[in-house]
Design a protein around this motif. Structure first.
Motif, PDB file in Angstrom:
ATOM      1  N   MET A  55      -7.355 -13.189 -21.775  1.00 60.62           N
ATOM      2  CA  MET A  55      -7.747 -11.882 -21.398  1.00 60.62           C
ATOM      3  C   MET A  55      -7.107 -10.477 -22.196  1.00 60.62           C
ATOM      4  N   ASP A  56      -6.112 -10.558 -22.677  1.00 61.05           N
ATOM      5  CA  ASP A  56      -5.366  -9.621 -23.439  1.00 61.05           C
ATOM      6  C   ASP A  56      -6.065  -9.551 -24.816  1.00 61.05           C
ATOM      7  N   ILE A  57      -6.166 -10.841 -25.329  1.00 55.40           N
ATOM      8  CA  ILE A  57      -6.720 -10.931 -26.859  1.00 55.40           C
ATOM      9  C   ILE A  57      -8.191 -10.500 -26.673  1.00 55.40           C
ATOM     10  N   ARG A  60      -8.357  -6.511 -26.280  1.00 56.83           N
ATOM     11  CA  ARG A  60      -7.779  -5.674 -27.589  1.00 56.83           C
ATOM     12  C   ARG A  60      -9.072  -5.643 -28.785  1.00 56.83           C
ATOM     13  N   ASN A  61      -9.936  -6.522 -28.554  1.00 58.66           N
ATOM     14  CA  ASN A  61     -11.209  -6.618 -29.568  1.00 58.66           C
ATOM     15  C   ASN A  61     -12.037  -5.697 -28.950  1.00 58.66           C
ATOM     16  N   LEU A  62     -12.138  -4.972 -28.052  1.00 62.15           N
ATOM     17  CA  LEU A  62     -13.213  -4.192 -27.511  1.00 62.15           C
ATOM     18  C   LEU A  62     -13.007  -2.768 -27.948  1.00 62.15           C
ATOM     19  N   PRO A  63     -14.115  -1.677 -27.647  1.00 60.84           N
ATOM     20  CA  PRO A  63     -13.986  -0.480 -27.858  1.00 60.84           C
ATOM     21  C   PRO A  63     -12.577   0.215 -27.154  1.00 60.84           C
ATOM     22  N   PRO A  64     -12.196   1.216 -27.610  1.00 58.87           N
ATOM     23  CA  PRO A  64     -10.707   2.031 -27.193  1.00 58.87           C
ATOM     24  C   PRO A  64     -11.093   2.320 -25.603  1.00 58.87           C
ATOM     25  N   ASN A  65     -12.501   2.823 -25.363  1.00 55.78           N
ATOM     26  CA  ASN A  65     -12.662   3.275 -23.959  1.00 55.78           C
ATOM     27  C   ASN A  65     -12.445   2.184 -22.897  1.00 55.78           C
ATOM     28  N   LEU A  71      -6.848  -3.296 -20.121  1.00 53.69           N
ATOM     29  CA  LEU A  71      -5.610  -3.334 -20.337  1.00 53.69           C
ATOM     30  C   LEU A  71      -4.780  -2.784 -19.030  1.00 53.69           C
ATOM     31  N   ALA A  72      -5.236  -1.937 -18.343  1.00 51.00           N
ATOM     32  CA  ALA A  72      -4.629  -1.543 -17.133  1.00 51.00           C
ATOM     33  C   ALA A  72      -4.842  -2.623 -16.115  1.00 51.00           C
ATOM     34  N   GLU A 149       6.403  -4.770 -23.103  1.00 51.79           N
ATOM     35  CA  GLU A 149       4.699  -4.952 -23.299  1.00 51.79           C
ATOM     36  C   GLU A 149       4.053  -3.370 -23.516  1.00 51.79           C
ATOM     37  N   LEU A 150       4.743  -2.383 -23.010  1.00 50.18           N
ATOM     38  CA  LEU A 150       4.349  -1.064 -23.042  1.00 50.18           C
ATOM     39  C   LEU A 150       4.704  -0.672 -24.377  1.00 50.18           C
ATOM     40  N   GLY A 151       5.735  -1.077 -25.201  1.00 49.05           N
ATOM     41  CA  GLY A 151       6.059  -0.623 -26.453  1.00 49.05           C
ATOM     42  C   GLY A 151       4.960  -1.218 -27.490  1.00 49.05           C
ATOM     43  N   VAL A 152       4.899  -2.569 -27.329  1.00 42.35           N
ATOM     44  CA  VAL A 152       3.624  -2.946 -28.135  1.00 42.35           C
ATOM     45  C   VAL A 152       2.534  -2.373 -28.295  1.00 42.35           C
ATOM     46  N   SER A 153       2.173  -2.202 -27.010  1.00 44.19           N
ATOM     47  CA  SER A 153       0.690  -1.716 -26.900  1.00 44.19           C
ATOM     48  C   SER A 153       0.652  -0.143 -27.511  1.00 44.19           C
TER      49      SER A 153
END
Length: 177
Positions: A55-57, A60-65, A71-72, A149-153
């Motif tokens: 799900m994370d991968i 991350r490939n979707l639009p920012p909004n 991600l939340a 995880e937060l830092g990587v994001s």
């Protein structure tokens, strides 16, 4: 939202509910049945972690909004999964602590009445202290992983913003010349 993400999310939610039920039933069992249920839960947790990674991968490939919302959600799922891990470890350690306590009390002592109240009290205090220390270590580790995880994001978001700024700068340079 991505259909792939939704499929993974549906699988995760079903698996998570199943794992919660198994955790509850494992706490009520004893002996081999308990060990079997704990093994099933641990295997399920591995599968749930795999779904979260997928799900994370996908997110991350979707639009920012859309990505921010997903991600939340993933952070919540990770937190839930960490709680399940803590619960199954507690259940497993209860089983081990009881077995170790029984072995300690029985070894070299044929008569349980011969064990003094003082020794029992010290054993209980030591066990409680060890459990509290284990809980603090577990909480610290969970906090560390969440922070990582937060830092990587954040680093990924900053990298994306940098790329956007460099692209915009290049476009401005091209149009001014």
């Amino acid at each position: 939202m991505s259909e792939t993400f939704e499929g993974y999310e549906r699988q995760y939610c079903e698996l998570s509910a199943s794992l919660s039920k198994k955790c509850t039933s494992a706490s009520l069992l004893d002996g081999e049945q308990k060990k079997q249920k704990i093994s099933e839960v641990k295997a399920g947790i591995d599968e749930a972690e795999s779904l979260i990674r997928k799900m994370d991968i996908e997110a991350r490939n979707l639009p920012p909004n859309v990505k921010a919302v997903l991600l939340a959600k993933l952070r919540e799922y990770k937190s839930d999964l960490n709680n399940l891990k803590s619960e199954i470890k507690r259940i497993a350690s209860t089983n081990l602590n009881q077995a170790a306590r029984d072995e300690l009390l029985e070894s070299g002592m044929a008569d349980a009445a011969a064990v003094s109240a003082d020794q029992r009290g010290r054993l209980l205090v030591s066990t409680e202290r060890l459990n509290k220390s284990s809980d603090r270590v577990r909480d610290s580790r969970r906090t560390m992983l969440e922070t990582e995880e937060l830092g990587v994001s954040l680093l990924q978001d900053l990298h994306q913003q940098r790329q956007s700024l460099l692209h915009a700068h290049g476009t401005v340079q091209f149009h001014t010349h």
